[in-house]
Write a protein that holds these residues in place. Structure first.
Motif, mmCIF file in Angstrom:
data_model
loop_
_atom_site.group_PDB
_atom_site.id
_atom_site.type_symbol
_atom_site.label_atom_id
_atom_site.label_comp_id
_atom_site.label_asym_id
_atom_site.label_seq_id
_atom_site.Cartn_x
_atom_site.Cartn_y
_atom_site.Cartn_z
ATOM 1 N N LEU A 168 0.869 -1.173 0.000
ATOM 2 C CA LEU A 168 0.000 0.000 0.000
ATOM 3 C C LEU A 168 0.911 1.230 0.000
ATOM 4 O O LEU A 168 1.625 1.496 0.972
ATOM 5 N N LEU A 169 0.895 1.979 -1.093
ATOM 6 C CA LEU A 169 1.809 3.107 -1.285
ATOM 7 C C LEU A 169 1.065 4.402 -0.986
ATOM 8 O O LEU A 169 0.311 4.922 -1.826
ATOM 9 N N ASP A 170 1.247 4.923 0.213
ATOM 10 C CA ASP A 170 0.496 6.089 0.686
ATOM 11 C C ASP A 170 1.300 7.361 0.438
ATOM 12 O O ASP A 170 2.345 7.570 1.058
ATOM 13 N N ASP A 171 0.804 8.224 -0.442
ATOM 14 C CA ASP A 171 1.549 9.435 -0.791
ATOM 15 C C ASP A 171 1.150 10.643 0.052
ATOM 16 O O ASP A 171 1.590 11.760 -0.238
ATOM 17 N N THR A 172 0.311 10.428 1.081
ATOM 18 C CA THR A 172 -0.036 11.541 1.977
ATOM 19 C C THR A 172 0.248 11.211 3.437
ATOM 20 O O THR A 172 -0.196 11.917 4.331
ATOM 21 N N ARG A 173 0.931 10.074 3.652
ATOM 22 C CA ARG A 173 1.477 9.778 4.987
ATOM 23 C C ARG A 173 0.411 9.854 6.080
ATOM 24 O O ARG A 173 0.571 10.524 7.098
ATOM 25 N N ARG A 174 -0.698 9.125 5.893
ATOM 26 C CA ARG A 174 -1.822 9.170 6.832
ATOM 27 C C ARG A 174 -1.696 8.055 7.876
ATOM 28 O O ARG A 174 -1.596 6.878 7.511
ATOM 29 N N PRO A 175 -1.743 8.396 9.151
ATOM 30 C CA PRO A 175 -1.616 7.372 10.201
ATOM 31 C C PRO A 175 -2.701 6.313 10.130
ATOM 32 O O PRO A 175 -2.435 5.128 10.371
ATOM 33 N N HIS A 176 -3.945 6.704 9.817
ATOM 34 C CA HIS A 176 -5.021 5.716 9.782
ATOM 35 C C HIS A 176 -4.869 4.754 8.608
ATOM 36 O O HIS A 176 -5.335 3.610 8.674
ATOM 37 N N VAL A 177 -4.212 5.189 7.536
ATOM 38 C CA VAL A 177 -3.944 4.280 6.417
ATOM 39 C C VAL A 177 -2.854 3.291 6.805
ATOM 40 O O VAL A 177 -2.915 2.103 6.469
ATOM 41 N N PRO A 218 8.784 11.129 2.226
ATOM 42 C CA PRO A 218 8.687 12.446 2.853
ATOM 43 C C PRO A 218 8.115 13.534 1.958
ATOM 44 O O PRO A 218 7.792 14.620 2.446
ATOM 45 N N ASP A 219 7.985 13.299 0.642
ATOM 46 C CA ASP A 219 7.470 14.333 -0.259
ATOM 47 C C ASP A 219 6.621 13.667 -1.333
ATOM 48 O O ASP A 219 6.377 12.462 -1.288
ATOM 49 N N ASN A 220 6.150 14.473 -2.296
ATOM 50 C CA ASN A 220 5.299 13.953 -3.365
ATOM 51 C C ASN A 220 5.917 14.180 -4.742
ATOM 52 O O ASN A 220 5.200 14.331 -5.729
ATOM 53 N N LYS A 221 7.229 14.178 -4.823
ATOM 54 C CA LYS A 221 7.901 14.423 -6.096
ATOM 55 C C LYS A 221 7.525 13.348 -7.115
ATOM 56 O O LYS A 221 7.559 12.162 -6.824
ATOM 57 N N GLY A 222 7.180 13.815 -8.313
ATOM 58 C CA GLY A 222 6.855 12.866 -9.369
ATOM 59 C C GLY A 222 5.460 12.303 -9.295
ATOM 60 O O GLY A 222 5.107 11.417 -10.077
ATOM 61 N N ALA A 223 4.659 12.783 -8.319
ATOM 62 C CA ALA A 223 3.264 12.359 -8.191
ATOM 63 C C ALA A 223 3.155 10.830 -8.140
ATOM 64 O O ALA A 223 3.912 10.177 -7.436
ATOM 65 N N LYS A 224 2.232 10.267 -8.904
ATOM 66 C CA LYS A 224 1.986 8.824 -8.843
ATOM 67 C C LYS A 224 3.222 8.029 -9.270
ATOM 68 O O LYS A 224 3.559 7.007 -8.645
ATOM 69 N N ALA A 225 3.911 8.492 -10.309
ATOM 70 C CA ALA A 225 5.113 7.788 -10.772
ATOM 71 C C ALA A 225 6.172 7.781 -9.678
ATOM 72 O O ALA A 225 6.821 6.755 -9.415
#
Length: 759
Positions: free
Chosen positions: A212-221, A236-243
């Motif tokens: 599970l690749l969480d790009d918003t670093r949510r504790p509940h996820v 730690p960041d969202n560089k490159g978005a989904k890729a």
């Protein structure tokens, strides 16, 4: 291995490339422009004389080919009728039959365009000449797009037989490579993620690992991943978005293959067994499967035609992609695919050059000589855009990412390794999104005639019947024959006005600043319960519609002073047709409430209701994640047991492994049926529900519609005003509810909705 260059560096490189390309274009075309102006200055008379002679020659040629007007109009219509009869007698699976039909469309289209070029122009340097030239160029682009459609779909590739053989090697244990399953997520809710994880865990394949690749670093996820026992990755960041998110996941993943599912897509149990076997061929880099959807799209929902019209995306994913596969030019479309890890490493991971990493992944692997195989079987299903705003946003992101390819080194016309047909077919994607600009121009042309008496098209009714009608009629017939009822020819026009202005703006913005807009995630959740209007999409549509209403009224008032009376009937018909399409598009901007927020599965499952220790035999006729519709075996006894129960009521469905499912509320409908709303369910019960509702092999079936029925539905939809009637509210069916004091009548609004839907 994965490139360590950051997204910022990638973006700078792309901007540099864009500037370099713009400079090269300027340096190339400036001298040519100066040269052309110089030649025109000194030789304008000779050029005009030559052009007149050329047009006269073309006109005389057409007149010689069709000596008499009656014969000229009858001949093409006779050819259409003969071709139609021949086509209906030929099997759709025959390549020769499909080539015959496609060639007929091409020839009729070229005949029409030849007439438009030679006969519909005069060389008076007035506004009409330039408008006619512009309309001709637009029609030429539309014709080219249509031509490329028939080229791409003429020879479809069906790989189900190949999948059957490959599956045997997997099921026998002969070929079982390790597979990492990626579920990239950004803002999806926990309920959706839980469903997708449970579905991925239910896949019948031993050597799989889920990330599970969480790009918003949510504790509940993170907690959800720990609860369900899958790997959790963030960054730690969202560089490159989904890729960039998936490339970060590749650092932890070590398997031979990688399967990717968007957070809203749920795979069938046999997804990997049907796809993994293809990788025995070392030259296979990607196996892509279609995107299908478990809820209606905005046209189906907002116009109330869920059962009458197929999903808009079925045309591309079930028809075009399998045709592209013949040329090894199918595209990777971001979800429901499996990719070879070694091939992915060769292209330095998922490309981050643009916002459509999937499109570039396919191009780069194919340029290395790999094959992208398209298995045209619905092995997963996802969530359609929840409203018109999200639908438009999603299409604009796809269009922008496709336009961006022009400013990168992965440009399909320039990248080494692709053959000619691959370059043509990939470039057709750019042309397809350019039709938004064409549609904006075509919407504007009739208004110029209505208000200013300009003639963008010079065409009488008899000429339309003679030249335009044969091409248009047979194109409609051929389209319907090619797509096997997966899209109505006339319904294709409904989407055009809604996308015209937004796509035009996106095209211009991308040309001016190719990488100025970042990745935007499409919202994936239930729509609002109240009336919701997509105002930004509605404004230009409403403006066009009011201009047409005013223009037709103004034209009627000044009929006696029209300069081009011969073309007037054609322009009026065109205006009325555009007005109907605009009116439908306006209705699409009114987002109706989605009655069913859960997927319902019709079934016939023997079950038991447990009421105070007594078992009541029932049949489950409809099942979803939140409830069920049941039929009592003995209606009188069943109703009495439910009404008199003082403790909890439980449901057992042994055939699918569900036991003691707690019931929150029961609503008795009719005399023999009842709707159930489930209470808090355990993880194991949720797993069984997800497996049954979503993951059964063959769960997602195609929807077909005849062309006649499609046209009839279009006419009905244009006058019945479904969004307005829907929001007035429909009366619920007559029900017999349990008394308010009954212990099971403490219900939430969600359970009430589940009951109503189940009933």
């Amino acid at each position: 291995m994965i490139s360590e260059h950051g997204w910022g560096r990638q973006n700078e490189v792309q901007k540099s490339l864009a500037k370099e390309l713009s400079a090269n274009i300027f340096l190339l075309y400036m001298p040519l422009t100066i040269f052309a102006l110089t030649v025109w200055t000194y030789y304008s008379d000779e050029i005009m004389t030559g052009a007149v002679s050329f047009l006269d020659w073309g006109t005389s040629l057409i007149q010689r080919l069709e000596i008499l007007p009656e014969r000229g109009s009858a001949l093409p219509l006779t050819c259409v009728a003969a071709s139609l009869c021949a086509a209906t007698c030929l099997p759709r699976s025959s390549g020769w039959a499909r080539l015959f039909v496609a060639l007929t469309v091409v020839l009729l289209g070229q005949r029409y365009l030849a007439w438009r070029f030679f006969n519909a122009f005069d060389l008076d340097a007035d506004v009409n000449f330039y408008l006619r030239m512009l309309s001709f160029v637009v029609e030429l682009l539309v014709y080219t797009n249509s031509l490329l459609f028939f080229v791409q779909t003429a020879l479809p590739t069906e790989r189900s037989g190949e999948a059957d053989l490959a599956e045997k090697a997997v099921l026998s244990g002969e070929y079982l490579p390790t597979v990492d399953i990626f579920i990239p997520t950004y803002n999806e809710d926990v309920h959706m993620l839980r469903r997708t994880i449970l579905a991925c865990q239910s896949i019948d394949y031993p050597n799989k690992t889920i990330y599970l690749l969480d790009d918003t670093r949510r504790p509940h996820v993170r907690s959800l991943a720990e609860e369900l026992g899958c790997n959790y990755c963030d960054r730690p960041d969202n560089k490159g978005a989904k890729a960039g998110n998936m490339n970060n996941g590749l650092k932890a993943a070590k398997s031979e293959l990688v399967a990717v599912f968007d957070a809203d897509f749920v795979p069938a149990k046999n997804f990997l067994s049907r796809t993994v076997g293809f990788f025995r061929d070392e030259r296979t880099a990607i196996v892509q499967t279609p995107q299908v959807f478990y809820n209606p799209d905005i046209v189906q929902r907002n116009l109330g035609v869920e059962r009458q019209v197929p999903n808009e995306e079925d045309l591309f994913f079930r028809v075009v992609q399998s045709g592209r596969d013949f040329w090894n030019a199918s595209i990777c479309h971001g979800t429901s695919f499996v990719i070879r890890r070694s091939a992915l490493d060769q292209i330095n991971g998922f490309p981050m050059e643009t916002i459509t990493e999937d499109f570039f992944t396919g191009i780069k692997t194919q340029s290395l000589g790999y094959r992208l195989k398209y298995l045209n079987e619905p092995l997963s299903a996802g969530d359609s855009a929840i409203n018109t705003d999200n639908y438009i946003s999603q299409r604009l992101r796809w269009a922008q990412g496709t336009f961006q390819v022009l400013f990168t080194r992965t440009n399909p016309m320039l990248i080494p390794g692709l053959n000619l047909m691959q370059r043509i077919i990939y470039s057709s994607s750019i042309l397809y999104w350019l039709t938004g600009l064409c549609n904006s121009i075509l919407l504007t042309m009739p208004l110029l005639f209505l208000y200013f008496d300009f003639s963008p098209v010079r065409c009488s009714v008899s000429e339309s019947v003679q030249y335009w009608l044969p091409y248009y009629a047979f194109a409609a017939i051929a389209f319907s024959w090619f797509v096997k009822g997966r899209r109505s020819f006339f319904w294709s026009d409904v989407y055009a006005p809604m996308l015209a202005v937004p796509l035009t703006i996106t095209f211009i913005k991308t040309l001016l600043n190719p990488f100025g807009t970042g990745f935007r995630v499409t919202a994936k959740s239930s729509g609002k319960d109240s009336l919701q209007i997509s105002w930004l999409v509605l404004y230009p549509l409403l403006a066009f519609f009011l201009l047409y209403v005013g223009g037709l009224t103004y034209f009627w008032a000044k009929t006696g002073s029209i300069s081009d009376l011969e073309s007037a009937p054609t322009m009026i018909i065109w205006s009325v047709y555009n007005s109907i399409l605009l009116f439908l598009s306006i209705q699409l901007c009114i987002n109706v409430k989605q009655r069913r927020k859960s997927v319902h599965t019709p079934c016939e499952l023997e079950a038991q209701l447990k009421c105070d220790g007594k078992e009541v035999a029932v049949t489950v006729q409809d099942l979803c994640e939140g409830g069920a519709r049941i039929k009592f075996g003995e209606p009188q006894k069943g109703r009495h047991a439910v009404r008199s129960a003082s403790g909890r009521i439980l449901l057992d469905i042994p055939s699918i492994g569900i036991y003691e499912m707690p019931i929150n509320h029961i609503r008795i409908t009719k005399s023999t049926e009842a709707g159930l709303a489930f209470d808090a369910t355990s993880t194991e019960q949720q797993r069984k529900l997800v497996e049954f509702v979503y993951c059964q092999p063959g769960r997602w079936q195609d929807k077909f519609v005849s062309e006649i029925r499609g046209a009839a539905n279009l006419i009905v939809s244009s006058v019945r005003l479904h969004p307005f009637i829907f929001h007035r509210g429909a009366k619920s069916p007559a029900t017999v509810s349990l008394p308010l004091e009954h212990p099971h009548n403490q219900r939430s609004s969600q359970s009430l909705e589940t009951l109503t839907n189940s009933a």
